[in-house]
Design an enzyme around this catalytic site. Structure first.
Site, PDB file in Angstrom:
ATOM      1  CG  PHE A  27      45.700  52.462  43.185  1.00 46.05           C
ATOM      2  CD1 PHE A  27      45.326  54.218  43.105  1.00 46.05           C
ATOM      3  CD2 PHE A  27      44.679  51.641  42.694  1.00 46.05           C
ATOM      4  CE1 PHE A  27      44.834  55.004  42.691  1.00 46.05           C
ATOM      5  CE2 PHE A  27      43.477  52.928  41.793  1.00 46.05           C
ATOM      6  CZ  PHE A  27      43.797  54.175  41.726  1.00 46.05           C
ATOM      7  CG  PHE A  45      37.091  57.174  46.221  1.00 50.29           C
ATOM      8  CD1 PHE A  45      37.164  56.043  47.044  1.00 50.29           C
ATOM      9  CD2 PHE A  45      36.495  57.798  44.574  1.00 50.29           C
ATOM     10  CE1 PHE A  45      37.776  55.245  45.794  1.00 50.29           C
ATOM     11  CE2 PHE A  45      37.818  56.757  44.028  1.00 50.29           C
ATOM     12  CZ  PHE A  45      38.249  55.319  44.947  1.00 50.29           C
ATOM     13  NE  ARG A  58      43.163  58.706  44.628  1.00 50.55           N
ATOM     14  CZ  ARG A  58      41.865  58.120  44.764  1.00 50.55           C
ATOM     15  NH1 ARG A  58      40.901  58.046  45.510  1.00 50.55           N
ATOM     16  NH2 ARG A  58      41.651  57.268  43.370  1.00 50.55           N
ATOM     17  CE  LYS A 115      44.409  55.342  35.597  1.00 51.44           C
ATOM     18  NZ  LYS A 115      44.730  54.162  36.669  1.00 51.44           N
TER      19      LYS A 115
HETATM   20  C1  LIG Z   1      43.643  53.544  37.934  1.00 50.05           C
HETATM   21  C2  LIG Z   1      45.080  52.979  38.591  1.00 50.05           C
HETATM   22  C3  LIG Z   1      44.134  50.984  38.265  1.00 50.05           C
HETATM   23  C4  LIG Z   1      43.055  51.253  38.447  1.00 50.05           C
HETATM   24  O1  LIG Z   1      43.070  51.296  37.449  1.00 50.05           O
HETATM   25  P1  LIG Z   1      41.466  51.334  35.841  1.00 50.05           P
HETATM   26  O2  LIG Z   1      41.583  51.521  34.645  1.00 50.05           O
HETATM   27  O3  LIG Z   1      41.057  52.812  36.439  1.00 50.05           O
HETATM   28  O4  LIG Z   1      40.593  50.147  36.100  1.00 50.05           O
HETATM   29  C5  LIG Z   1      45.619  49.991  39.441  1.00 50.05           C
HETATM   30  N1  LIG Z   1      46.676  51.669  39.803  1.00 50.05           N
HETATM   31  C6  LIG Z   1      46.798  52.211  39.496  1.00 50.05           C
HETATM   32  C7  LIG Z   1      47.953  52.677  40.461  1.00 50.05           C
HETATM   33  C8  LIG Z   1      45.769  53.406  39.208  1.00 50.05           C
HETATM   34  O5  LIG Z   1      46.806  54.953  39.221  1.00 50.05           O
END
Ligand SMILES: *Cc1c(COP(=O)(O)O)cnc(C)c1O
Length: 472
Positions: free
Chosen positions: A138, A463, A396, A272
């Protein structure tokens, strides 16, 4: 489990009855519809990079599911209960207890968001020159590993790189690839296994419980640690419940807890799964490692009882974690993503299958077979989609993959994807219909696309801020 055994459509899963979002709307935020001429001007000003658009110029915003969640009435109420004490905030202890109970780790260190935690774990757990095998990279995760002197090695199964493979657990670690790395460099040269569930860059694809269990057994043989990117683990748990024998009757909460039990710690972007707009944490079982990370957090984030979050943010996060585990919530969450994906599949539009947890990934290689990867097909597709309807997607593919830090050469990832990421609890099925029809309109005009070239390239995570121009 065989491919044909699990349902392809929600209709197959729930019979012929319709389903709806398990919430109703209490507060609304108006959307602005723009004209084609306005969108052309806005896209040009943004250097054909959807990250550089102003959100005011966007109609339906599917750039990311990160921090774009709609909070519940309970979360908004919790905000008012935030304890803003600099040290020892009650809100921290509430968050700590929730993470300990749900994810099962011993030490919890709050951070402002996921990459804050990635920075800490990379600094305390990687020695310069060590390898960090992971189930696909990632962006921010790999960068922090590299900045700490680590060398990332992709050990995901081959199916993950094939957007047309129907394998139900395309996030799985290939244990033979990991064993080969151990044999080649020796276990002392491996910092830890960087495991993510679900795997964002593979299309939101899950890791099976059997795989993480087998990974634990292999790592135990060599004394290797597993650290988990738990950013979308709740979504991963849904797929385990749906697809893996023995889990259909288990609660999502129990599946999350079991999965974590095979790992030594985790980091989380709470923006998320956890249904908030900002926040994150690092969790570790090892006392000494946790002490080192707690020592670093005061340098980079804030005191170890807030780590860059306000007290109210920690309150809302604790409630969000609880809500993320509710069965009806997670079923509707994945169901909405699947609803959009199935509309596109019905029109034979090329997307990554199986449909993943947080987004639909358009396969730009098959969408624009006439565009070589050097002309940024996925970036082009995101730009065309915005021009058509004001729907904002993100690239992506080769732009996100960046360059090899040693050779300076572009990485050429197999996957060249445009991501339609669905924010949680924000849009309705009607919005999904509008998005699907716009993708169809762009697909019908696919032969006219000419591609883009990069005219400005930032040094890190290019990006986000790169600028492009249309190829004449
Ligand atoms: C978004 C994300 C991160 C990083 O987190 P942030 O809150 O954007 O700093 C790390 N790993 C995955 C899989 C993510 O989707």
């Amino acid at each position: 489990m065989q491919e044909q055994d699990y349902p392809r459509t929600m209709g197959q899963q729930f019979g012929r009855r319709s389903w709806a979002e398990p919430w109703k709307i209490k507060m609304v935020e108006p959307l602005r519809v723009t004209s084609r001429a306005e969108r052309e001007a806005a896209l040009k000003a943004a250097g054909y990079n959807t990250f550089l658009l102003r959100s005011e110029d966007v109609y339906i915003d599917l750039l990311t599911d990160s921090g774009t969640n709609a909070m519940s009435d309970r979360q908004w109420a919790a905000l008012m209960m935030g304890d803003e004490a600099y040290a020892g905030s009650r809100s921290f202890y509430r968050l700590e207890a929730t993470v300990q109970q749900v994810y099962g780790y011993r030490h919890i260190i709050p951070t402002h968001q996921g990459r804050g935690a990635e920075h800490l774990i990379s600094q305390v757990a990687i020695r310069r020159g060590q390898y960090v095998p992971g189930n696909m990279y990632f962006t921010t995760t790999r960068l922090h590993q590299e900045l700490a002197g680590g060398i990332f090695v992709d050990v995901i199964i081959d199916e993950a790189h094939d957007p047309q493979s129907q394998y139900p657990f395309k996030g799985n670690v290939d244990l033979d690839k990991l064993q080969a790395l151990i044999d080649k460099v020796g276990p002392q040269q491996i910092a830890y296994i960087s495991l993510a569930g679900t795997v964002n860059m593979a299309g939101g694809q899950p890791v099976s419980m059997a795989n993480v269990r087998a990974l634990r057994a292999l790592c135990d043989r060599y004394g290797l640690r597993i650290f988990l990117d738990s950013t979308r683990l709740v979504e991963n748990a849904f797929f385990i419940k749906e697809r893996e024998p023995g889990y259909a009757e288990q609660r999502i909460a129990a599946i999350v807890r079991e999965f974590c039990s095979y790992t030594d710690g985790a980091w989380m972007s709470a923006k998320k799964d956890a249904l908030v707009n900002i926040g994150g944490w690092l969790a570790l079982n090892d006392d000494q490692l946790a002490d080192e990370a707690r020592n670093l957090v005061v340098v980079y984030e804030g005191l170890h009882t807030y780590g860059g979050m306000a007290g109210r943010d920690m309150e809302a996060l604790a409630v969000g974690i609880e809500e993320s585990l509710q069965e009806d919530y997670i079923r509707a969450r994945i169901g909405q993503v699947r609803y959009l994906g199935e509309l596109l599949l019905d029109w034979d539009i090329p997307i990554v299958v199986p449909i993943g947890g947080h987004a639909i990934f358009l396969d730009a290689r098959r969408f624009y077979p006439h565009l070589p990867q050097d002309l940024f097909p996925a970036q082009t597709l995101a730009a065309e989609l915005y021009l058509d309807s004001g729907v904002r997607a993100m690239e992506r593919g080769i732009a996100s993959a960046g360059r090899d830090p040693k050779t300076g050469q572009n990485y050429y990832p197999k996957l060249e994807l445009t991501r339609l990421t669905i924010p949680r609890r924000v849009y309705t099925q009607a919005h999904m219909d509008v998005v699907a029809e716009s993708v169809k309109a762009v697909y019908d005009q696919r032969h006219q696309a000419r591609g883009l070239r990069m005219v400005y390239e930032p040094r890190y995570l290019r990006f986000f801020q790169a600028r492009f121009e249309p190829v004449e």
